[in-house]
Design a protein around this motif. Sequence first.
Motif, PDB file in Angstrom:
ATOM      1  N   SER A 171      -3.630 -12.237 -34.353  1.00 49.84           N
ATOM      2  CA  SER A 171      -3.683 -13.203 -33.257  1.00 49.84           C
ATOM      3  C   SER A 171      -5.103 -13.342 -32.731  1.00 49.84           C
ATOM      4  N   LEU A 172      -5.329 -14.437 -32.027  1.00 51.72           N
ATOM      5  CA  LEU A 172      -6.638 -14.764 -31.472  1.00 51.72           C
ATOM      6  C   LEU A 172      -6.548 -14.842 -29.959  1.00 51.72           C
ATOM      7  N   TYR A 173      -7.665 -14.542 -29.304  1.00 50.29           N
ATOM      8  CA  TYR A 173      -7.708 -14.683 -27.854  1.00 50.29           C
ATOM      9  C   TYR A 173      -9.075 -15.223 -27.446  1.00 50.29           C
ATOM     10  N   PRO A 174      -9.140 -16.011 -26.365  1.00 52.16           N
ATOM     11  CA  PRO A 174     -10.426 -16.505 -25.874  1.00 52.16           C
ATOM     12  C   PRO A 174     -11.153 -15.392 -25.130  1.00 52.16           C
ATOM     13  N   ASP A 175     -12.435 -15.208 -25.410  1.00 52.90           N
ATOM     14  CA  ASP A 175     -13.188 -14.123 -24.791  1.00 52.90           C
ATOM     15  C   ASP A 175     -14.672 -14.444 -24.858  1.00 52.90           C
ATOM     16  N   GLU A 176     -15.350 -14.151 -23.787  1.00 51.53           N
ATOM     17  CA  GLU A 176     -16.802 -14.354 -23.754  1.00 51.53           C
ATOM     18  C   GLU A 176     -17.558 -13.106 -24.167  1.00 51.53           C
ATOM     19  N   GLY A 177     -16.849 -12.088 -24.580  1.00 50.81           N
ATOM     20  CA  GLY A 177     -17.501 -10.886 -25.067  1.00 50.81           C
ATOM     21  C   GLY A 177     -17.187  -9.632 -24.281  1.00 50.81           C
ATOM     22  N   PHE A 178     -16.487  -9.762 -23.125  1.00 46.88           N
ATOM     23  CA  PHE A 178     -16.241  -8.580 -22.291  1.00 46.88           C
ATOM     24  C   PHE A 178     -15.345  -7.576 -23.001  1.00 46.88           C
ATOM     25  N   ILE A 179     -14.251  -8.057 -23.577  1.00 48.02           N
ATOM     26  CA  ILE A 179     -13.283  -7.137 -24.184  1.00 48.02           C
ATOM     27  C   ILE A 179     -13.884  -6.426 -25.389  1.00 48.02           C
ATOM     28  N   LEU A 180     -14.485  -7.204 -26.294  1.00 48.57           N
ATOM     29  CA  LEU A 180     -15.087  -6.578 -27.465  1.00 48.57           C
ATOM     30  C   LEU A 180     -16.223  -5.648 -27.054  1.00 48.57           C
ATOM     31  N   GLY A 181     -17.013  -6.063 -26.069  1.00 47.48           N
ATOM     32  CA  GLY A 181     -18.099  -5.211 -25.596  1.00 47.48           C
ATOM     33  C   GLY A 181     -17.592  -3.889 -25.043  1.00 47.48           C
ATOM     34  N   THR A 182     -16.474  -3.952 -24.329  1.00 50.82           N
ATOM     35  CA  THR A 182     -15.862  -2.734 -23.786  1.00 50.82           C
ATOM     36  C   THR A 182     -15.417  -1.799 -24.903  1.00 50.82           C
ATOM     37  N   LEU A 183     -14.807  -2.364 -25.927  1.00 54.60           N
ATOM     38  CA  LEU A 183     -14.320  -1.568 -27.048  1.00 54.60           C
ATOM     39  C   LEU A 183     -15.481  -0.964 -27.847  1.00 54.60           C
ATOM     40  N   GLU A 184     -16.499  -1.776 -28.108  1.00 55.46           N
ATOM     41  CA  GLU A 184     -17.643  -1.281 -28.882  1.00 55.46           C
ATOM     42  C   GLU A 184     -18.361  -0.159 -28.135  1.00 55.46           C
ATOM     43  N   ALA A 185     -18.489  -0.311 -26.818  1.00 53.42           N
ATOM     44  CA  ALA A 185     -19.143   0.739 -26.033  1.00 53.42           C
ATOM     45  C   ALA A 185     -18.342   2.034 -26.081  1.00 53.42           C
ATOM     46  N   ALA A 186     -17.018   1.904 -26.164  1.00 50.39           N
ATOM     47  CA  ALA A 186     -16.157   3.088 -26.186  1.00 50.39           C
ATOM     48  C   ALA A 186     -16.297   3.888 -27.477  1.00 50.39           C
ATOM     49  N   VAL A 187     -16.688   3.234 -28.566  1.00 52.85           N
ATOM     50  CA  VAL A 187     -16.814   3.946 -29.852  1.00 52.85           C
ATOM     51  C   VAL A 187     -18.266   4.085 -30.277  1.00 52.85           C
ATOM     52  N   ASP A 188     -19.181   3.761 -29.398  1.00 52.47           N
ATOM     53  CA  ASP A 188     -20.601   3.744 -29.730  1.00 52.47           C
ATOM     54  C   ASP A 188     -21.045   5.041 -30.409  1.00 52.47           C
ATOM     55  N   LYS A 189     -21.577   4.883 -31.618  1.00 51.18           N
ATOM     56  CA  LYS A 189     -22.167   5.969 -32.406  1.00 51.18           C
ATOM     57  C   LYS A 189     -21.154   7.032 -32.857  1.00 51.18           C
ATOM     58  N   SER A 190     -19.878   6.816 -32.593  1.00 51.45           N
ATOM     59  CA  SER A 190     -18.885   7.790 -33.054  1.00 51.45           C
ATOM     60  C   SER A 190     -18.448   7.447 -34.480  1.00 51.45           C
ATOM     61  N   GLN A 191     -18.005   8.440 -35.198  1.00 52.75           N
ATOM     62  CA  GLN A 191     -17.556   8.229 -36.564  1.00 52.75           C
ATOM     63  C   GLN A 191     -16.145   7.635 -36.561  1.00 52.75           C
ATOM     64  N   PRO A 192     -15.884   6.659 -37.431  1.00 50.24           N
ATOM     65  CA  PRO A 192     -14.538   6.090 -37.476  1.00 50.24           C
ATOM     66  C   PRO A 192     -13.523   7.089 -38.021  1.00 50.24           C
ATOM     67  N   ALA A 193     -12.272   6.928 -37.598  1.00 50.51           N
ATOM     68  CA  ALA A 193     -11.201   7.778 -38.102  1.00 50.51           C
ATOM     69  C   ALA A 193     -10.840   7.408 -39.538  1.00 50.51           C
ATOM     70  N   VAL A 194     -11.053   6.138 -39.878  1.00 51.95           N
ATOM     71  CA  VAL A 194     -10.775   5.635 -41.227  1.00 51.95           C
ATOM     72  C   VAL A 194     -11.980   4.827 -41.673  1.00 51.95           C
ATOM     73  N   ASP A 195     -12.392   5.035 -42.916  1.00 47.80           N
ATOM     74  CA  ASP A 195     -13.550   4.313 -43.451  1.00 47.80           C
ATOM     75  C   ASP A 195     -13.391   4.243 -44.963  1.00 47.80           C
ATOM     76  N   PHE A 196     -13.180   3.046 -45.498  1.00 50.34           N
ATOM     77  CA  PHE A 196     -12.992   2.907 -46.942  1.00 50.34           C
ATOM     78  C   PHE A 196     -13.352   1.501 -47.390  1.00 50.34           C
TER      79      PHE A 196
END
Length: 442
Positions: free
Chosen positions: A153-178
């Motif tokens: 699904s899609l949602y309208p966003d000016e960047g706040f939500i994605l920015g919040t999520l990216e900041a939460a995982v900043d520089k951390s290693q992903p749980a899954v990577d392939f």
Amino acid sequence: MATVLPFKGILYNPEIITDSADVTTPPYDVIPPGEQQAFHERHPNNVIRLILGQSTPADTPRDNPHTRSAAYFREWMTQGVLKQDDQPALYLKAITYAHGESSVTRYGLIARVGIEAFEKRIILPHEKTFSKVKSERLELLKATHCNYCPIFSLYPDEGFILGTLEAAVDKSQPAVDFTDEQGHRHRLWRIIDPAVHARVTAAMQDKRLFIADGHHRYETSLNFKKHLQATDPTFNDQHPANYVLMYLCSMSDPGLIILPAHRLVKGLGAEEMQKALNRSRAWFNIADYPFAADNRKTVEKQFLADLEQGVASQPIGIYTRHASVFHLLTLRSGVMEELFGGELDPALQQLDVTVLTRLLFMTILEFDQQRLDDATRFGYASTADKALAAIDSGDFDAAFILNPTRIEQVQEVAQKGLIMPRKSTYFYPKVRSGLVMNTLAE
């Protein structure tokens, strides 16, 4: 408006499954039979056994792909192949892939989303579905009580939500990577911080969500909820089936790409197609591109280039297995308004898929609703070369080549409460099945 919540996702256990490429797949509806078999052979715990199990002549109501899916799921949970997280999480997904000459990354949030009837205009569809597909998916959901793949699904966003999520995982290693079989890199992060959950949930409350891919699965979830309401006396507002697994992508994400959904049709004979082309001249200008074996590639390249350049005139390309010629149909100005202005909103008239469905299929070829609803007659391809190859191989009789629908067209149609013809869009890449699952059992 939208209820977007964290949940305890079910993931493949990395201590047992070391490479998620071995066990995840594209969504069930874009896996052809040959690839289905290959996924079955790739790994005994591949999610294909859950989403698209193999049928056998000995299948019965008690032993069939759906019941076997449920059995595999229970077995894998017991064995620890699949493992449910201990804490509720939001899951940030990134996919990096090649598009043209560039490398592109698209981000998406995987979360549990409250199911809403379309009439509430909180979650909006944009295209029709096949009734047979929905009934088949409902039987799977009744047997398994689990979402194996999120709805896109899609949602309208000016960047706040994605920015919040990216900041939460900043520089951390992903749980899954392939990296998958197409060379796409997939990364997945768990976000367990309740403060981040609260910010994202609050930010989503004033959003409308637009279904990009997974209309059949969403409508199936609605029907499954109704089924439980009618058959389970313990069903209440807290039941997990009030929610569905979703992958949420910002409409402004630069990695969001829409490819064409070229139509492939069976059961069109040479005489029927010739009559259709003759009738088409009343509303289209038609250019023919005849070819021979020695100049096929050159002619094909020019045909496709002219199709792409004529986007403003809503062109449609046609290729049949009955003749060595491509046809390019260019709609004359004002035709859709003249023919359908009294019944179709301008937003629908401007869609190439509407021209194809209402004018070519229904008016010129005289397809009735039963024929249009027959999923066995239609196929789809996201690239022109695959569409044309399906005709050369004899798998289909005719290919109808389109330019892609634009994201602003999808948004306008959904916001107006309108519905596009089936398979009007092909959002690329698809969301991987098996990365995160969501149980609907209490």
